[in-house]
Design a protein around this motif. Structure first.
Motif, PDB file in Angstrom:
ATOM      1  N   ALA A 196       0.830  -1.209   0.000  1.00  0.00           N
ATOM      2  CA  ALA A 196       0.000   0.000   0.000  1.00  0.00           C
ATOM      3  C   ALA A 196       0.862   1.255   0.000  1.00  0.00           C
ATOM      4  O   ALA A 196       0.574   2.234  -0.718  1.00  0.00           O
ATOM      5  CB  ALA A 196      -0.923  -0.006   1.214  1.00  0.00           C
ATOM      6  N   ILE A 197       1.927   1.248   0.789  1.00  0.00           N
ATOM      7  CA  ILE A 197       2.831   2.403   0.840  1.00  0.00           C
ATOM      8  C   ILE A 197       3.443   2.652  -0.528  1.00  0.00           C
ATOM      9  O   ILE A 197       3.492   3.785  -1.022  1.00  0.00           O
ATOM     10  CB  ILE A 197       3.936   2.170   1.890  1.00  0.00           C
ATOM     11  N   MET A 198       3.907   1.568  -1.163  1.00  0.00           N
ATOM     12  CA  MET A 198       4.572   1.731  -2.460  1.00  0.00           C
ATOM     13  C   MET A 198       3.606   2.180  -3.551  1.00  0.00           C
ATOM     14  O   MET A 198       3.975   2.950  -4.445  1.00  0.00           O
ATOM     15  CB  MET A 198       5.288   0.440  -2.848  1.00  0.00           C
ATOM     16  N   LYS A 199       2.368   1.711  -3.488  1.00  0.00           N
ATOM     17  CA  LYS A 199       1.381   2.169  -4.459  1.00  0.00           C
ATOM     18  C   LYS A 199       1.173   3.671  -4.331  1.00  0.00           C
ATOM     19  O   LYS A 199       1.035   4.393  -5.330  1.00  0.00           O
ATOM     20  CB  LYS A 199       0.059   1.432  -4.257  1.00  0.00           C
ATOM     21  N   SER A 200       1.130   4.142  -3.107  1.00  0.00           N
ATOM     22  CA  SER A 200       0.965   5.577  -2.887  1.00  0.00           C
ATOM     23  C   SER A 200       2.159   6.344  -3.413  1.00  0.00           C
ATOM     24  O   SER A 200       2.017   7.349  -4.126  1.00  0.00           O
ATOM     25  CB  SER A 200       0.780   5.863  -1.393  1.00  0.00           C
ATOM     26  N   ILE A 201       3.365   5.878  -3.095  1.00  0.00           N
ATOM     27  CA  ILE A 201       4.571   6.587  -3.518  1.00  0.00           C
ATOM     28  C   ILE A 201       4.680   6.623  -5.036  1.00  0.00           C
ATOM     29  O   ILE A 201       5.013   7.658  -5.635  1.00  0.00           O
ATOM     30  CB  ILE A 201       5.823   5.940  -2.895  1.00  0.00           C
ATOM     31  N   MET A 202       4.384   5.497  -5.677  1.00  0.00           N
ATOM     32  CA  MET A 202       4.476   5.476  -7.135  1.00  0.00           C
ATOM     33  C   MET A 202       3.438   6.405  -7.766  1.00  0.00           C
ATOM     34  O   MET A 202       3.705   7.067  -8.771  1.00  0.00           O
ATOM     35  CB  MET A 202       4.325   4.055  -7.663  1.00  0.00           C
ATOM     36  N   ALA A 203       2.255   6.478  -7.158  1.00  0.00           N
ATOM     37  CA  ALA A 203       1.258   7.435  -7.655  1.00  0.00           C
ATOM     38  C   ALA A 203       1.754   8.865  -7.469  1.00  0.00           C
ATOM     39  O   ALA A 203       1.527   9.729  -8.330  1.00  0.00           O
ATOM     40  CB  ALA A 203      -0.072   7.227  -6.936  1.00  0.00           C
ATOM     41  N   GLU A 204       2.438   9.128  -6.351  1.00  0.00           N
ATOM     42  CA  GLU A 204       2.999  10.453  -6.130  1.00  0.00           C
ATOM     43  C   GLU A 204       4.044  10.791  -7.189  1.00  0.00           C
ATOM     44  O   GLU A 204       4.125  11.934  -7.668  1.00  0.00           O
ATOM     45  CB  GLU A 204       3.622  10.534  -4.735  1.00  0.00           C
ATOM     46  N   LEU A 205       4.853   9.797  -7.579  1.00  0.00           N
ATOM     47  CA  LEU A 205       5.854  10.027  -8.616  1.00  0.00           C
ATOM     48  C   LEU A 205       5.181  10.287  -9.961  1.00  0.00           C
ATOM     49  O   LEU A 205       5.639  11.119 -10.748  1.00  0.00           O
ATOM     50  CB  LEU A 205       6.800   8.821  -8.699  1.00  0.00           C
ATOM     51  N   GLY A 206       4.088   9.579 -10.229  1.00  0.00           N
ATOM     52  CA  GLY A 206       3.340   9.844 -11.448  1.00  0.00           C
ATOM     53  C   GLY A 206       2.784  11.253 -11.466  1.00  0.00           C
ATOM     54  O   GLY A 206       2.828  11.947 -12.495  1.00  0.00           O
ATOM     55  N   ARG A 207       2.260  11.690 -10.322  1.00  0.00           N
ATOM     56  CA  ARG A 207       1.747  13.063 -10.223  1.00  0.00           C
ATOM     57  C   ARG A 207       2.894  14.074 -10.353  1.00  0.00           C
ATOM     58  O   ARG A 207       2.713  15.162 -10.912  1.00  0.00           O
ATOM     59  CB  ARG A 207       1.039  13.265  -8.880  1.00  0.00           C
ATOM     60  N   TYR A 208       4.062  13.702  -9.825  1.00  0.00           N
ATOM     61  CA  TYR A 208       5.233  14.575  -9.941  1.00  0.00           C
ATOM     62  C   TYR A 208       5.550  14.841 -11.413  1.00  0.00           C
ATOM     63  O   TYR A 208       5.944  15.949 -11.798  1.00  0.00           O
ATOM     64  CB  TYR A 208       6.426  13.923  -9.249  1.00  0.00           C
ATOM     65  N   LEU A 209       5.355  13.822 -12.253  1.00  0.00           N
ATOM     66  CA  LEU A 209       5.553  13.971 -13.695  1.00  0.00           C
ATOM     67  C   LEU A 209       4.341  14.583 -14.381  1.00  0.00           C
ATOM     68  O   LEU A 209       4.356  14.810 -15.586  1.00  0.00           O
ATOM     69  CB  LEU A 209       5.858  12.618 -14.329  1.00  0.00           C
ATOM     70  N   ASP A 210       3.264  14.805 -13.622  1.00  0.00           N
ATOM     71  CA  ASP A 210       2.007  15.366 -14.136  1.00  0.00           C
ATOM     72  C   ASP A 210       1.351  14.423 -15.142  1.00  0.00           C
ATOM     73  O   ASP A 210       0.773  14.851 -16.137  1.00  0.00           O
ATOM     74  CB  ASP A 210       2.246  16.736 -14.763  1.00  0.00           C
ATOM     75  N   LEU A 211       1.420  13.116 -14.847  1.00  0.00           N
ATOM     76  CA  LEU A 211       0.831  12.106 -15.716  1.00  0.00           C
ATOM     77  C   LEU A 211      -0.381  11.467 -15.048  1.00  0.00           C
ATOM     78  O   LEU A 211      -0.457  11.403 -13.817  1.00  0.00           O
ATOM     79  CB  LEU A 211       1.859  11.011 -16.028  1.00  0.00           C
ATOM     80  N   PRO A 212      -1.344  10.960 -15.841  1.00  0.00           N
ATOM     81  CA  PRO A 212      -2.444  10.188 -15.257  1.00  0.00           C
ATOM     82  C   PRO A 212      -1.886   8.906 -14.637  1.00  0.00           C
ATOM     83  O   PRO A 212      -0.939   8.312 -15.155  1.00  0.00           O
ATOM     84  CB  PRO A 212      -3.336   9.872 -16.462  1.00  0.00           C
ATOM     85  N   THR A 213      -2.467   8.497 -13.522  1.00  0.00           N
ATOM     86  CA  THR A 213      -1.933   7.357 -12.779  1.00  0.00           C
ATOM     87  C   THR A 213      -2.980   6.258 -12.622  1.00  0.00           C
ATOM     88  O   THR A 213      -4.175   6.522 -12.512  1.00  0.00           O
ATOM     89  CB  THR A 213      -1.447   7.785 -11.388  1.00  0.00           C
ATOM     90  N   LYS A 214      -2.504   5.034 -12.613  1.00  0.00           N
ATOM     91  CA  LYS A 214      -3.364   3.850 -12.522  1.00  0.00           C
ATOM     92  C   LYS A 214      -2.648   2.835 -11.646  1.00  0.00           C
ATOM     93  O   LYS A 214      -1.617   2.276 -12.044  1.00  0.00           O
ATOM     94  CB  LYS A 214      -3.607   3.314 -13.932  1.00  0.00           C
ATOM     95  N   MET A 215      -3.166   2.597 -10.462  1.00  0.00           N
ATOM     96  CA  MET A 215      -2.474   1.752  -9.491  1.00  0.00           C
ATOM     97  C   MET A 215      -3.369   0.607  -9.002  1.00  0.00           C
ATOM     98  O   MET A 215      -4.588   0.774  -8.862  1.00  0.00           O
ATOM     99  CB  MET A 215      -2.021   2.581  -8.285  1.00  0.00           C
ATOM    100  N   PRO A 216      -2.756  -0.553  -8.713  1.00  0.00           N
ATOM    101  CA  PRO A 216      -3.521  -1.715  -8.242  1.00  0.00           C
ATOM    102  C   PRO A 216      -3.872  -1.592  -6.771  1.00  0.00           C
ATOM    103  O   PRO A 216      -3.273  -2.237  -5.912  1.00  0.00           O
ATOM    104  CB  PRO A 216      -2.560  -2.879  -8.505  1.00  0.00           C
ATOM    105  N   THR A 217      -4.874  -0.808  -6.479  1.00  0.00           N
ATOM    106  CA  THR A 217      -5.172  -0.484  -5.086  1.00  0.00           C
ATOM    107  C   THR A 217      -6.443  -1.140  -4.557  1.00  0.00           C
ATOM    108  O   THR A 217      -6.888  -0.799  -3.463  1.00  0.00           O
ATOM    109  CB  THR A 217      -5.287   1.041  -4.915  1.00  0.00           C
ATOM    110  N   ASN A 218      -7.043  -2.043  -5.308  1.00  0.00           N
ATOM    111  CA  ASN A 218      -8.188  -2.786  -4.785  1.00  0.00           C
ATOM    112  C   ASN A 218      -8.081  -4.269  -5.135  1.00  0.00           C
ATOM    113  O   ASN A 218      -9.061  -4.931  -5.403  1.00  0.00           O
ATOM    114  CB  ASN A 218      -9.513  -2.221  -5.319  1.00  0.00           C
ATOM    115  N   LEU A 219      -6.854  -4.769  -5.131  1.00  0.00           N
ATOM    116  CA  LEU A 219      -6.613  -6.200  -5.317  1.00  0.00           C
ATOM    117  C   LEU A 219      -6.326  -6.795  -3.946  1.00  0.00           C
ATOM    118  O   LEU A 219      -5.489  -6.286  -3.206  1.00  0.00           O
ATOM    119  CB  LEU A 219      -5.437  -6.428  -6.266  1.00  0.00           C
TER     120      LEU A 219
END
Length: 479
Positions: free
Chosen positions: A293-316
């Motif tokens: 869960a922590i890593m999914k959040s961090i990777m989404a933050e990095l995607g936002r840092y690049l200003d890109l749309p993000t898609k993370m496996p957060t309900n598996l």
């Protein structure tokens, strides 16, 4: 303003990003397709065998041309299902490639079939919180070599929403796009409204194999978005510490983004990651551990840092059934995802292997609550309504206030399946738990959609013919 969850400060994000650029520049990444290496060589990278050392300028140039959040549209086949991520609250994205289902009628686990693919996709079509209606399962009753083709056929025929899926080689991409063009009826060019996108999985650490590279390049040529994802496992294919794992994970994604822009500047990319942990006692991968869960959040933050749309496996969920464990995992990881990412990949159990029909209405209701949670606040005069406070006065009641009557339906979340009555009323309604209610709802919805068709029979036959003819082609492609 939508609330956010932050593990990394802006300074931390910049530091991680620069370390990833440093890795790509001095260590390089292994690219197992000559054509991909040629693209980077021509752009100024150093190629040593299959290792490509990518100067930071190539990455920086790619990040200038890849569409940013405010310019990104996730297309559906039907324009009413288009999503602009800069405007939207988080929504569900169906995961792909489960191999088993829990039968909606017998409640027994069994191999997934092509009919399950049709039925599940029809359910995804009517779920109001689902934006990406990918093939939740890979049918096991079709030839294994061409199962991806059948998955594309089954989803394209049965949803008007966006679809993400896997492909085998350039041929698989071309055939999926041909199916999509058939569904568009030839009136609209696929390149103008690419309503399918392709999973591209790296091979951590610091490697992309030939097949995903071929998929990435061919998808980019055809203007199909790619969902680039690195799925390292802590202590196995990623370093054991989260701080270290996210660096190479980000680096692999950056290399993929750069290749898309070398092939076709301006093609869209969704930033994703499947970096996850492993239970060292059972040696099973976990999709719902605290570390994941922590890593999914961090990777989404990095995607936002690049200003890109993000898609993370957060309900598996790791849970095998829709039980208390599944509920906790949905709540913990789902909340993290709702606060950090745009599309929450979801609706599978048993570490991505099993789909329960009951999970679709369940997950749809859960994300409805999470969307309310992250909607944010608006301190405008209309919302504050001081005149309402003054009119009600000291010790008064707002129950009969016009402001209450006008706003309570929008302000207060009300569920369809969630139990909020007292014990007596619950018993009177049958005393059913959440799983029972969701299982019954799934059967009811299946009955509603069983005769629904979205494409003419002649078009469906042409789409099926592409899948039926793919067997020999698929056997010949290097995996």
């Amino acid at each position: 303003m939508r609330p956010e969850l932050r593990y990394l400060s802006n300074k931390d994000l910049e530091y991680v990003h620069n370390l990833a650029l440093e890795l790509l520049e001095d260590m390089g990444i292994e690219l197992c397709a000559e054509e991909a290496r040629d693209y980077f060589r021509q752009a100024g990278a150093t190629v040593e065998g299959e290792i490509v050392k990518i100067p930071r300028k190539i990455i920086e140039d790619a990040l200038k041309t890849v569409p940013k959040r405010d310019a990104f549209t996730l297309y559906g086949r039907d324009p009413k299902n288009d999503v602009k991520v800069n405007e939207a609250l988080p929504s569900l994205a169906a995961m792909t490639m489960a191999t088993s289902v829990i039968d909606p009628h017998t409640r027994e686990k069994r191999p997934a079939t092509d009919q399950d693919l049709t039925d599940l996709t029809k359910l995804l079509e009517i779920m109001d919180n689902v934006s990406i209606a990918s093939g939740l399962i890979t049918p096991q009753d079709v030839p294994l070599e061409s199962s991806d083709w059948y998955t594309w056929a089954g989803t394209i025929k049965n949803t008007t929403k966006h679809i993400t899926g896997g492909a085998v080689g350039k041929e698989g991409v071309r055939d999926a796009v041909e199916m999509a063009q058939l569904a568009l009826g030839g009136d609209i060019a696929f390149e103008d409204r690419p309503f399918i996108s392709f999973w591209v999985l790296t091979s951590p650490p610091m490697k992309l194999d030939e097949n995903p590279l071929n998929v990435l390049m061919e998808a980019s040529r055809l203007n199909a978005p790619s969902v680039i994802s690195s799925g390292g496992i802590l202590g196995i294919s990623s370093p054991i510490t989260i701080e270290s794992a996210i660096i190479h994970t980000h680096a692999e994604t950056l290399a993929g983004i750069a290749l898309t822009q070398l092939v076709r500047p301006g093609v869209s990319v969704l930033y994703s990651s499947y970096v996850r942990s492993m239970d060292m006692q059972t040696m099973s991968v976990s999709m719902s551990s605290p570390e994941t869960a922590i890593m999914k959040s961090i990777m989404a933050e990095l995607g936002r840092y690049l200003d890109l749309p993000t898609k993370m496996p957060t309900n598996l969920r790791d849970a095998k059934l829709l039980d208390a464990q599944a509920g906790f995992e949905t709540g913990m990881v789902g909340t993290v995802g709702a606060l950090t990412t745009d599309f929450l990949v979801s609706m599978q159990l048993d570490i991505d292997l099993v789909v329960d029909y009951a999970d679709l209405p369940y997950s749809n209701e859960c994300i409805s609550q999470l969307r309310r949670l992250v909607r944010g606040l608006d301190f405008s005069d209309k919302r504050i309504a001081l005149d309402n406070i003054r009119k009600t006065g000291h010790g008064g009641s707002y129950l009969n206030a016009k402001h209450t009557a006008k706003n309570f339906r929008k302000e207060l979340w009300t569920g369809d399946l969630t139990e909020r009555g007292n014990w007596k009323s619950w018993q009177k309604d049958g005393g059913k738990d959440m799983l029972e209610k969701c299982a019954e709802r799934a059967v009811e919805l299946l009955e509603q959609v069983k005769d629904v068709t979205l494409l003419d029979a002649a078009v469906c036959d042409k789409i099926d013919a592409i899948a039926d003819s793919a067997f020999e082609k698929a056997k010949a492609i290097k995996r």
